[in-house]
Structure formats: C-alpha cells, structure tokens
Motif scaffolding. Structure first.
Motif, PDB file in Angstrom:
ATOM      1  N   ASP A   1      58.781  35.191  39.750  1.00 47.39           N
ATOM      2  CA  ASP A   1      57.887  34.067  39.503  1.00 47.39           C
ATOM      3  C   ASP A   1      58.635  32.869  38.943  1.00 47.39           C
ATOM      4  OD1 ASP A   1      55.256  33.049  39.585  1.00 47.39           O
ATOM      5  OD2 ASP A   1      55.024  33.379  37.442  1.00 47.39           O
ATOM      6  N   VAL A   2      59.792  33.106  38.323  1.00 49.10           N
ATOM      7  CA  VAL A   2      60.617  32.002  37.826  1.00 49.10           C
ATOM      8  C   VAL A   2      60.949  31.047  38.972  1.00 49.10           C
ATOM      9  CG1 VAL A   2      62.864  31.391  36.856  1.00 49.10           C
ATOM     10  CG2 VAL A   2      61.601  33.349  35.939  1.00 49.10           C
ATOM     11  N   LEU A   3      61.194  31.601  40.142  1.00 43.01           N
ATOM     12  CA  LEU A   3      61.571  30.788  41.294  1.00 43.01           C
ATOM     13  C   LEU A   3      60.377  30.086  41.938  1.00 43.01           C
ATOM     14  CD1 LEU A   3      64.047  33.275  43.015  1.00 43.01           C
ATOM     15  CD2 LEU A   3      64.567  31.478  41.355  1.00 43.01           C
ATOM     16  N   TRP A   4      59.232  30.725  41.916  1.00 41.15           N
ATOM     17  CA  TRP A   4      58.109  30.267  42.730  1.00 41.15           C
ATOM     18  C   TRP A   4      56.985  29.598  41.965  1.00 41.15           C
ATOM     19  CZ3 TRP A   4      58.789  30.123  47.816  1.00 41.15           C
ATOM     20  CH2 TRP A   4      59.769  30.954  48.377  1.00 41.15           C
ATOM     21  N   ALA A   5      57.007  29.658  40.638  1.00 38.87           N
ATOM     22  CA  ALA A   5      55.852  29.207  39.851  1.00 38.87           C
ATOM     23  C   ALA A   5      55.471  27.753  40.131  1.00 38.87           C
ATOM     24  CB  ALA A   5      56.121  29.400  38.359  1.00 38.87           C
ATOM     25  N   ALA A   6      56.443  26.861  40.196  1.00 40.55           N
ATOM     26  CA  ALA A   6      56.128  25.441  40.392  1.00 40.55           C
ATOM     27  C   ALA A   6      55.483  25.205  41.751  1.00 40.55           C
ATOM     28  CB  ALA A   6      57.389  24.596  40.255  1.00 40.55           C
ATOM     29  N   LEU A   7      56.015  25.830  42.796  1.00 36.82           N
ATOM     30  CA  LEU A   7      55.426  25.663  44.119  1.00 36.82           C
ATOM     31  C   LEU A   7      54.054  26.320  44.180  1.00 36.82           C
ATOM     32  CD1 LEU A   7      55.597  24.686  47.032  1.00 36.82           C
ATOM     33  CD2 LEU A   7      56.777  26.819  47.605  1.00 36.82           C
ATOM     34  N   ASP A   8      53.908  27.480  43.562  1.00 38.66           N
ATOM     35  CA  ASP A   8      52.611  28.159  43.574  1.00 38.66           C
ATOM     36  C   ASP A   8      51.527  27.298  42.934  1.00 38.66           C
ATOM     37  OD1 ASP A   8      53.571  30.381  44.897  1.00 38.66           O
ATOM     38  OD2 ASP A   8      53.821  31.582  43.087  1.00 38.66           O
TER      39      ASP A   8
ATOM     40  N   ALA B   1      67.844  28.388  44.298  1.00 32.03           N
ATOM     41  CA  ALA B   1      67.898  29.689  44.964  1.00 32.03           C
ATOM     42  C   ALA B   1      68.008  29.535  46.476  1.00 32.03           C
ATOM     43  CB  ALA B   1      66.657  30.505  44.603  1.00 32.03           C
ATOM     44  N   ALA B   2      67.282  28.571  47.041  1.00 37.20           N
ATOM     45  CA  ALA B   2      67.353  28.343  48.482  1.00 37.20           C
ATOM     46  C   ALA B   2      68.756  27.934  48.906  1.00 37.20           C
ATOM     47  CB  ALA B   2      66.340  27.278  48.890  1.00 37.20           C
ATOM     48  N   ALA B   3      69.403  27.103  48.069  1.00 42.29           N
ATOM     49  CA  ALA B   3      70.751  26.628  48.394  1.00 42.29           C
ATOM     50  C   ALA B   3      71.820  27.670  48.103  1.00 42.29           C
ATOM     51  CB  ALA B   3      71.043  25.347  47.615  1.00 42.29           C
ATOM     52  N   GLN B   4      71.531  28.588  47.170  1.00 44.63           N
ATOM     53  CA  GLN B   4      72.533  29.564  46.724  1.00 44.63           C
ATOM     54  C   GLN B   4      72.069  31.005  46.985  1.00 44.63           C
ATOM     55  OE1 GLN B   4      75.515  28.755  45.569  1.00 44.63           O
ATOM     56  NE2 GLN B   4      75.137  26.550  45.550  1.00 44.63           N
ATOM     57  N   ALA B   5      71.308  31.190  48.040  1.00 42.24           N
ATOM     58  CA  ALA B   5      70.713  32.506  48.304  1.00 42.24           C
ATOM     59  C   ALA B   5      71.761  33.600  48.443  1.00 42.24           C
ATOM     60  CB  ALA B   5      69.847  32.438  49.556  1.00 42.24           C
ATOM     61  N   GLU B   6      72.865  33.302  49.126  1.00 42.10           N
ATOM     62  CA  GLU B   6      73.906  34.311  49.322  1.00 42.10           C
ATOM     63  C   GLU B   6      74.558  34.676  47.993  1.00 42.10           C
ATOM     64  OE1 GLU B   6      74.513  36.043  51.865  1.00 42.10           O
ATOM     65  OE2 GLU B   6      73.528  34.958  53.490  1.00 42.10           O
TER      66      GLU B   6
END
Length: 202
Positions: free
Chosen positions: A59-66, A107-112
């Motif tokens: 949720d740390v990654l997605w909370a703002a978009l959610d 996270a999207a830019a550094q997924a790997e």
C-alpha cells in the motif's frame, strides 16, 4: 516547536517518512525481503503508526493513486448527466492534476532493482480494472451501448496506467503527469465516434 526545519523546509510527515524509508529498503534489499518492521525501524516510527497510514507494505506504493481513483469513482458517480465523453475525460484527466513523483513512480522506474516487476504488473491490473469499471458504469448510465462502455472503460484504465509508467520512466520532474495522460487520452476514441458500430455490437 516549529513545523519547519532550520532551512525553512516543512518537516516530512510520518507518511512521507515511511514511504521514503520503504523505497530505500526496497532498493537496498528488494521488495520481498523487506518487512513492515524493517520499514518502521528505518523510519523511526512504531508499527501502529505505519498502519495508521498503510494497510500493507504494498500500500506504500499505491496509496496515493488509490485515493485518486476513489475520488474519480465518486466524481463519475455523482456528477449530473451531461456530455458523457467530456465529463469522463475531464474526470480522468483530473486524476493526474498535481501528481508529484512518489513511491509508485520510483517503483515503476526501478522495478528490476526492487525485484517487484511481477507484483507491480498484478497490482497495476487491479487499478486498471477499477478505473475501467468506474468509466464504464458512467457511460452506461449515459446510454452508451454496454459493450462499447466496457471497451472504452478498459481503454481509459489502460491510458492512465500507461501514462504513469511513461512519466515515471522519464525521471522525476522531467514532465508533468497530466501532460502525459492528456497525450494518452488523445488515443482513446469518443463514444459518439463509435455509433456506426452499433449494429455489430448488438
């Protein structure tokens, strides 16, 4: 005590501090090897403080978009009837207004590097579906053919996530998300441009 540092910069909120700590750890040791306890220790806050802001480490990654998707859903549900295409495009575009580079963009830019590619793809699919359903429901209420509404909803959901990923890949501050999203939405057809397909969709 002043809420500003000696340089005049406002102190980061606990939420921001937790997100920053989480992303540092995801980069250092990988997403799956990082626990909530690791994050709270790095941030210097309690576990209860973490769960005041986030339901899980993901949720740390997605909370703002959610939060923005929820606002979009409410807006599409509550706005009075009118030009369906115009209202949907305006509402979806507003989702990106003022969106700053955050933990999801990193996270999207550094997924790997974070070892999170599969996780991000799964979770992005959930958000695409939420946007798609909100848009499709609004279009159906406005009298758009149900199949057209479903297809257009999917297109809007895809445009939002594609724009976020493209924006993230460009790097922080290189462009505004709203500009990238506007370009993505230009590819999505208007519902009224599909009227000629009614016979095939019936």
């Amino acid at each position: 005590m002043s809420s500003e540092s000696r340089t005049g910069r406002p102190k980061a909120s606990s939420r921001e501090t937790l997100a920053e700590a989480a992303c540092e750890l995801f980069l250092e040791q990988g997403y799956h090897a990082t626990s909530v306890s690791d994050i709270t220790t790095r941030a210097g806050v309690s576990r209860s403080s973490f769960f005041n802001y986030f339901a899980s480490k993901g949720d740390v990654l997605w909370a703002a978009l959610d939060e923005r998707i929820l606002a979009l859903t409410r807006r599409l549900r509550d706005e009075p009837a009118g030009d369906a295409d115009a209202r949907v495009r305006s509402a979806v575009t507003a989702l990106a207004d003022g969106f700053r580079p955050d933990s999801l963009a990193l996270a999207a830019a550094q997924a790997e590097a974070m070892g999170i590619r599969d996780e991000l793809q799964r979770e992005a699919g959930v958000r695409r579906a939420r946007i798609a359903e909100a848009v499709a429901e609004r279009l159906r209420r406005e009298g758009v053919d149900p199949l057209q509404a479903e297809v257009l909803g999917a297109a809007y959901g895809g445009a939002v996530l594609a724009a976020i990923w493209r924006w993230a890949a460009r790097g922080p501050g290189r462009s505004e998300l709203v500009d990238v999203l506007t370009a993505a939405l230009a590819v999505v057809p208007r519902a009224d441009s599909l009227d000629q397909a009614d016979g095939a969709l019936a």
